[in-house]
Design a protein around this motif. Structure first.
Motif, PDB file in Angstrom:
ATOM      1  N   LEU A 117       2.048   5.015  -3.078  1.00 32.19           N
ATOM      2  CA  LEU A 117       2.035   6.469  -2.881  1.00 32.19           C
ATOM      3  C   LEU A 117       3.052   7.125  -3.798  1.00 32.19           C
ATOM      4  CD1 LEU A 117       1.837   6.582   1.013  1.00 32.19           C
ATOM      5  CD2 LEU A 117      -0.017   6.904  -0.615  1.00 32.19           C
ATOM      6  N   HIS A 160      -2.351  13.591  -3.042  1.00 28.33           N
ATOM      7  CA  HIS A 160      -2.653  12.334  -3.715  1.00 28.33           C
ATOM      8  C   HIS A 160      -3.797  11.606  -2.983  1.00 28.33           C
ATOM      9  CE1 HIS A 160      -1.866   8.356  -5.538  1.00 28.33           C
ATOM     10  NE2 HIS A 160      -2.026   7.897  -4.317  1.00 28.33           N
ATOM     11  N   ILE A 161      -3.700  11.581  -1.658  1.00 25.71           N
ATOM     12  CA  ILE A 161      -4.731  10.932  -0.828  1.00 25.71           C
ATOM     13  C   ILE A 161      -6.077  11.635  -1.025  1.00 25.71           C
ATOM     14  CG2 ILE A 161      -5.469  10.561   1.579  1.00 25.71           C
ATOM     15  CD1 ILE A 161      -3.191   8.709   0.828  1.00 25.71           C
ATOM     16  N   ALA A 165      -7.531  10.540  -4.143  1.00 25.69           N
ATOM     17  CA  ALA A 165      -7.570   9.087  -4.373  1.00 25.69           C
ATOM     18  C   ALA A 165      -8.956   8.513  -4.129  1.00 25.69           C
ATOM     19  CB  ALA A 165      -6.547   8.392  -3.470  1.00 25.69           C
ATOM     20  N   LEU A 223      -5.166   1.613   2.830  1.00 24.57           N
ATOM     21  CA  LEU A 223      -3.897   2.047   3.418  1.00 24.57           C
ATOM     22  C   LEU A 223      -4.048   2.248   4.926  1.00 24.57           C
ATOM     23  CD1 LEU A 223      -0.994   3.101   3.415  1.00 24.57           C
ATOM     24  CD2 LEU A 223      -1.847   5.289   2.567  1.00 24.57           C
ATOM     25  N   GLU A 257       0.835  -1.212   0.000  1.00 21.30           N
ATOM     26  CA  GLU A 257       0.000   0.000   0.000  1.00 21.30           C
ATOM     27  C   GLU A 257       0.868   1.260   0.000  1.00 21.30           C
ATOM     28  OE1 GLU A 257      -3.150   0.207  -0.475  1.00 21.30           O
ATOM     29  OE2 GLU A 257      -3.488  -1.956  -0.432  1.00 21.30           O
ATOM     30  N   LEU A 273      -5.533   9.994   7.656  1.00 25.44           N
ATOM     31  CA  LEU A 273      -5.828   9.569   6.278  1.00 25.44           C
ATOM     32  C   LEU A 273      -7.329   9.532   6.023  1.00 25.44           C
ATOM     33  CD1 LEU A 273      -3.254   6.674   6.028  1.00 25.44           C
ATOM     34  CD2 LEU A 273      -3.329   8.622   4.490  1.00 25.44           C
ATOM     35  N   THR A 274      -8.063   8.922   6.931  1.00 22.70           N
ATOM     36  CA  THR A 274      -9.499   8.791   6.693  1.00 22.70           C
ATOM     37  C   THR A 274     -10.217  10.119   6.929  1.00 22.70           C
ATOM     38  OG1 THR A 274      -9.649   7.835   8.899  1.00 22.70           O
ATOM     39  CG2 THR A 274      -9.633   6.304   7.077  1.00 22.70           C
ATOM     40  N   ASP A 298      -9.173   2.982  -1.683  1.00 25.82           N
ATOM     41  CA  ASP A 298      -7.710   2.857  -1.614  1.00 25.82           C
ATOM     42  C   ASP A 298      -7.189   3.451  -0.311  1.00 25.82           C
ATOM     43  OD1 ASP A 298      -7.780   1.727  -4.097  1.00 25.82           O
ATOM     44  OD2 ASP A 298      -7.084   3.519  -5.166  1.00 25.82           O
ATOM     45  N   VAL A 299      -7.738   4.586   0.083  1.00 25.26           N
ATOM     46  CA  VAL A 299      -7.296   5.252   1.314  1.00 25.26           C
ATOM     47  C   VAL A 299      -7.659   4.398   2.526  1.00 25.26           C
ATOM     48  CG1 VAL A 299      -7.520   7.315   2.730  1.00 25.26           C
ATOM     49  CG2 VAL A 299      -7.500   7.514   0.240  1.00 25.26           C
ATOM     50  N   LYS A 349     -10.302  12.331   3.816  1.00 25.49           N
ATOM     51  CA  LYS A 349     -11.355  11.975   2.865  1.00 25.49           C
ATOM     52  C   LYS A 349     -12.724  12.375   3.388  1.00 25.49           C
ATOM     53  CE  LYS A 349     -10.766  10.206  -0.491  1.00 25.49           C
ATOM     54  NZ  LYS A 349     -10.401  10.840  -1.791  1.00 25.49           N
TER      55      LYS A 349
END
Lengths: 199, 199
Positions: free
Chosen positions: A16, B30-31, B34, B42, A12, A46-47, B38-39, A50
């Motif tokens: 990147l 990028h995240i 994305a 990871l 994973e 990371l989450t 995918d995130v 999003k």
């Protein structure tokens, strides 16, 4: 090849940008040895990105609310808009402390080879912002490469006939490069020395 | 500086080894762009590593079960042990396909300056594995640098008097470097040309 979870993480991480197989392995072993709370924080970050980051309804910058921090700030000059390709460029220009106006993020640049035309960029939204006459100056801060120049030329042809003061960042930026990699001083000088375009 | 979640992610990524501020920003964007799946993968891979990876009770390698894949494999020669500093080194040696024995991961090397002595490494566990006489050969594959050589010398002094065949990886490895960065051919040759140590 590692077994199970560690190989999954190496795989994973290796997807990147800018992370090769050796870096992915190095990071994976760092994670393995790291404090669980630190790893949890990275996974959450990371989450969260999003889930919580959105795009400013006015300028297209990244934002945590419907409007970005700059568009919400009443101290920013409403008369000047700096047009950039990406949200990264906003941060780069903010670091110079040369600019007190507002931004407009196009979401890219005109690139016929990649099939990106004016309609794929946030140009209509820019025109809407200019409609009420508050904005009198537009600074074109697209990247100093072929696509960025083409986009600036395209926009200048639209904006100069509207009676706006339209300028392009001064040379001094390395040609063929990405705006986001310019150092603060160079980018600051380019801002000061911006030149006005005529139709 | 970005607002909120995106800056949090840039900060967290910037703490990883080998990830500078520009790389962290590049990865964060990028995240942001994305696919959410995918995130999610990871983020899960990060937490799974902490939750599921353990260390093999026999050799100290990373493992998904109480014993690692190599220690569980009955086809691996039980008579030969290759001693390495880190789990990363096991993977590097496996890639050469030169070695059919088993491993022992020390968890580092003797380094008086960093305060790491023999008691901080998995040397007692190695001695326990050697106690029943099954193992007849030990290959010392510690890094070809000062600490690795010191560790090999220390182990040779313990093991040679026990009547074991003890060898050190041949020169051919770049001196002063890390074993994990050697290419397969170099590392394979070093394996073939390993030299026996005397007390």
């Amino acid at each position: 090849m590692y077994e199970g979870a560690i190989q999954d993480l190496v795989d994973e991480l290796g997807r990147l940008p800018g992370v090769g197989p050796k870096s992915a392995q190095r990071i994976a072993f760092h994670i393995l040895a790291a404090d669980p709370a630190d790893v949890r924080r990275l996974a959450d970050a990371l989450t969260e990105v999003k889930a919580r980051v959105q795009f400013c309804e006015v300028c297209g910058n990244v934002a945590q609310e419907p409007q970005c921090r700059i568009c919400r700030d009443p101290r920013r000059l409403p008369t000047t808009i700096c047009v950039v390709e990406e949200a990264k460029d906003v941060v780069a220009i903010e670091r110079t402390r040369e600019f007190r106006g507002r931004y407009h993020v196009l979401g890219g640049a005109i690139n016929p080879i990649a099939g990106i035309g004016p309609d794929d960029l946030r140009i209509a939204q820019l025109m809407t912002r200019l409609a009420d006459g508050t904005v009198t100056e537009v600074i074109l801060a697209t990247d100093p490469n072929v696509e960025g120049e083409a986009t600036a030329t395209y926009l200048a042809r639209l904006l100069v006939p509207m009676g706006l003061t339209v300028s392009r960042l001064a040379s001094g930026l390395p040609v063929g490069g990405d705006l986001e990699y310019a150092d603060e001083v160079t980018l600051g000088r380019a801002f000061e020395g911006r030149r006005r375009l005529s139709a």
